[in-house]
Motif scaffolding. Structure first.
Motif, PDB file in Angstrom:
ATOM      1  N   VAL A 270      -8.512  10.311   7.038  1.00 61.40           N
ATOM      2  CA  VAL A 270      -7.087   9.784   7.446  1.00 61.40           C
ATOM      3  C   VAL A 270      -7.308   8.267   7.979  1.00 61.40           C
ATOM      4  CG1 VAL A 270      -5.087   9.853   9.242  1.00 61.40           C
ATOM      5  CG2 VAL A 270      -6.095  11.947   7.895  1.00 61.40           C
ATOM      6  N   GLY A 271      -6.496   7.339   7.453  1.00 59.50           N
ATOM      7  CA  GLY A 271      -6.587   5.954   8.010  1.00 59.50           C
ATOM      8  C   GLY A 271      -7.281   5.053   7.129  1.00 59.50           C
ATOM      9  N   ASP A 272      -7.854   5.775   6.202  1.00 59.07           N
ATOM     10  CA  ASP A 272      -8.847   4.884   5.085  1.00 59.07           C
ATOM     11  C   ASP A 272      -7.799   4.564   4.042  1.00 59.07           C
ATOM     12  OD1 ASP A 272     -10.977   5.238   6.397  1.00 59.07           O
ATOM     13  OD2 ASP A 272     -11.859   7.018   5.279  1.00 59.07           O
ATOM     14  N   THR A 273      -8.299   3.670   3.392  1.00 60.87           N
ATOM     15  CA  THR A 273      -7.448   3.160   2.120  1.00 60.87           C
ATOM     16  C   THR A 273      -8.429   2.815   1.131  1.00 60.87           C
ATOM     17  OG1 THR A 273      -6.376   1.508   3.493  1.00 60.87           O
ATOM     18  CG2 THR A 273      -6.545   0.995   1.090  1.00 60.87           C
TER      19      THR A 273
ATOM     20  N   HIS B   3      -2.705  16.184   1.110  1.00 60.88           N
ATOM     21  CA  HIS B   3      -2.803  17.017  -0.324  1.00 60.88           C
ATOM     22  C   HIS B   3      -1.834  16.426  -1.472  1.00 60.88           C
ATOM     23  CE1 HIS B   3       1.339  18.190   1.028  1.00 60.88           C
ATOM     24  NE2 HIS B   3       1.631  18.392  -0.241  1.00 60.88           N
ATOM     25  N   HIS B   4      -1.226  15.074  -1.247  1.00 62.61           N
ATOM     26  CA  HIS B   4      -0.618  14.367  -2.240  1.00 62.61           C
ATOM     27  C   HIS B   4      -1.707  13.589  -3.052  1.00 62.61           C
ATOM     28  CE1 HIS B   4       3.677  14.501  -0.449  1.00 62.61           C
ATOM     29  NE2 HIS B   4       3.221  15.658  -0.906  1.00 62.61           N
ATOM     30  N   LEU B   5      -2.921  13.280  -2.443  1.00 59.98           N
ATOM     31  CA  LEU B   5      -3.874  12.877  -3.278  1.00 59.98           C
ATOM     32  C   LEU B   5      -3.963  13.977  -4.562  1.00 59.98           C
ATOM     33  CD1 LEU B   5      -6.179  11.555  -0.669  1.00 59.98           C
ATOM     34  CD2 LEU B   5      -4.881  10.094  -2.122  1.00 59.98           C
ATOM     35  N   LEU B   6      -3.893  15.133  -4.334  1.00 54.95           N
ATOM     36  CA  LEU B   6      -4.205  16.189  -5.429  1.00 54.95           C
ATOM     37  C   LEU B   6      -2.874  16.391  -6.201  1.00 54.95           C
ATOM     38  CD1 LEU B   6      -5.807  19.113  -3.307  1.00 54.95           C
ATOM     39  CD2 LEU B   6      -6.919  17.308  -4.760  1.00 54.95           C
ATOM     40  N   CYS B   7      -1.622  16.173  -5.450  1.00 59.03           N
ATOM     41  CA  CYS B   7      -0.420  16.439  -6.418  1.00 59.03           C
ATOM     42  C   CYS B   7      -0.456  15.351  -7.462  1.00 59.03           C
ATOM     43  CB  CYS B   7       0.638  16.370  -5.440  1.00 59.03           C
ATOM     44  SG  CYS B   7       0.918  17.802  -4.145  1.00 59.03           S
ATOM     45  N   LEU B   8      -0.895  14.156  -6.975  1.00 57.94           N
ATOM     46  CA  LEU B   8      -0.612  12.889  -7.929  1.00 57.94           C
ATOM     47  C   LEU B   8      -1.428  13.202  -9.110  1.00 57.94           C
ATOM     48  CD1 LEU B   8      -3.366  10.950  -8.139  1.00 57.94           C
ATOM     49  CD2 LEU B   8      -2.416  10.266  -5.812  1.00 57.94           C
TER      50      LEU B   8
ATOM     51  N   THR C  84       0.848  -1.073   0.156  1.00 54.83           N
ATOM     52  CA  THR C  84       0.077  -0.029   0.034  1.00 54.83           C
ATOM     53  C   THR C  84       0.860   1.247   0.321  1.00 54.83           C
ATOM     54  OG1 THR C  84      -1.771  -1.188   1.376  1.00 54.83           O
ATOM     55  CG2 THR C  84      -1.731   1.058   1.256  1.00 54.83           C
ATOM     56  N   ILE C  85       0.585   2.405  -0.831  1.00 54.48           N
ATOM     57  CA  ILE C  85       1.462   3.652  -0.875  1.00 54.48           C
ATOM     58  C   ILE C  85       0.655   4.404   0.237  1.00 54.48           C
ATOM     59  CG2 ILE C  85       1.816   5.399  -2.106  1.00 54.48           C
ATOM     60  CD1 ILE C  85       1.292   3.419  -4.606  1.00 54.48           C
TER      61      ILE C  85
ATOM     62  N   GLU D 262      -1.830   0.030  -7.520  1.00 50.64           N
ATOM     63  CA  GLU D 262      -1.690  -0.201  -6.154  1.00 50.64           C
ATOM     64  C   GLU D 262      -2.705   0.588  -5.135  1.00 50.64           C
ATOM     65  OE1 GLU D 262       2.242  -0.421  -3.067  1.00 50.64           O
ATOM     66  OE2 GLU D 262       2.533  -0.774  -5.257  1.00 50.64           O
ATOM     67  N   ALA D 263      -3.060   0.069  -4.007  1.00 50.13           N
ATOM     68  CA  ALA D 263      -3.946   0.659  -3.034  1.00 50.13           C
ATOM     69  C   ALA D 263      -3.082   1.855  -2.223  1.00 50.13           C
ATOM     70  CB  ALA D 263      -4.509  -0.132  -1.988  1.00 50.13           C
ATOM     71  N   ILE D 264      -3.981   2.940  -2.048  1.00 46.34           N
ATOM     72  CA  ILE D 264      -3.383   4.119  -1.129  1.00 46.34           C
ATOM     73  C   ILE D 264      -4.141   3.956   0.157  1.00 46.34           C
ATOM     74  CG2 ILE D 264      -3.692   6.609  -1.009  1.00 46.34           C
ATOM     75  CD1 ILE D 264      -3.975   6.605  -4.123  1.00 46.34           C
ATOM     76  N   MET D 265      -3.256   4.480   1.192  1.00 49.50           N
ATOM     77  CA  MET D 265      -3.612   4.540   2.348  1.00 49.50           C
ATOM     78  C   MET D 265      -3.386   6.229   2.776  1.00 49.50           C
ATOM     79  SD  MET D 265      -2.747   3.256   6.442  1.00 49.50           S
ATOM     80  CE  MET D 265      -3.865   1.881   6.147  1.00 49.50           C
ATOM     81  N   VAL D 266      -4.569   6.677   3.503  1.00 51.78           N
ATOM     82  CA  VAL D 266      -4.379   8.187   3.631  1.00 51.78           C
ATOM     83  C   VAL D 266      -3.783   8.251   5.108  1.00 51.78           C
ATOM     84  CG1 VAL D 266      -5.563  10.421   3.699  1.00 51.78           C
ATOM     85  CG2 VAL D 266      -6.331   8.699   2.267  1.00 51.78           C
ATOM     86  N   VAL D 267      -2.841   9.093   5.164  1.00 55.30           N
ATOM     87  CA  VAL D 267      -1.800   9.248   6.396  1.00 55.30           C
ATOM     88  C   VAL D 267      -1.861  10.795   6.790  1.00 55.30           C
ATOM     89  CG1 VAL D 267      -0.575   6.987   6.098  1.00 55.30           C
ATOM     90  CG2 VAL D 267       0.305   9.150   5.279  1.00 55.30           C
ATOM     91  N   ASP D 268      -1.763  10.901   8.086  1.00 59.02           N
ATOM     92  CA  ASP D 268      -1.232  12.057   8.692  1.00 59.02           C
ATOM     93  C   ASP D 268       0.201  12.364   8.733  1.00 59.02           C
ATOM     94  OD1 ASP D 268      -2.101  14.464   9.919  1.00 59.02           O
ATOM     95  OD2 ASP D 268      -2.136  13.377  12.021  1.00 59.02           O
TER      96      ASP D 268
END
Length: 150
Positions: free
Chosen positions: A87-90, A8-13, A2-3, A40-46
């Motif tokens: 945050v914490g969601d995939t 804000h990197h969800l926007l940058c990508l 998982t990445i 590949e899956a994304i996990m949103v992190v803080d």
């Protein structure tokens, strides 16, 4: 695998075209863009994430600054209007989700976090050009597209 991405990197990508803070950063981001393009899956992190990794050897890295944390909060607020995430969601990017995110970005609906960002002009130009050259690409029908000019 998982990445791990900060909000804000969800926007940058959406607009990443191979530019960044230095060679190590760009090489790392290219690898992440390839992985995203492969589904590949994304996990949103803080806080600092996989994209920040090459910068974190510097104790004063901008990734740790309060302004970047505020940018994350703004991005998460905007993205929550498109995707039900926190945050914490995939999540997994599929072509429709990526398209929805890019449409919202291009229309300005998800750009609150971009105000004052040094990359704002570049990202705006990429969006105006229909995201041509953006390195994260997913093909319709579930087949994964190539990424990063390789």
């Amino acid at each position: 695998m998982t990445i791990h991405l900060r909000p804000h990197h969800l926007l940058c990508l959406l607009t990443y075209v191979g530019k960044g803070y230095g060679d190590a950063f760009i090489r790392n981001y290219d690898r992440i863009a390839q992985r995203l393009s492969m589904g590949e899956a994304i996990m949103v992190v803080d806080g600092p994430d996989d994209i920040c990794a090459p910068l974190l050897t510097d104790p004063d890295a901008h990734c740790r600054r309060a302004g970047v944390t505020a940018r994350d909060a703004d991005a998460l607020h905007d993205i929550a209007g498109i995707l039900a995430i926190g945050v914490g969601d995939t999540l997994s990017l599929d072509p429709a989700t990526l398209s929805d995110m890019r449409t919202a970005f291009a229309s300005g609906r998800s750009r609150g976090a971009c105000a004052g960002c040094e990359w704002e002009a570049l990202c705006s130009a990429v969006a105006r050009d229909g995201f041509a050259g953006a390195r994260v690409q997913l093909a319709e029908g579930g087949a994964k597209a190539m990424c990063c000019g390789s």
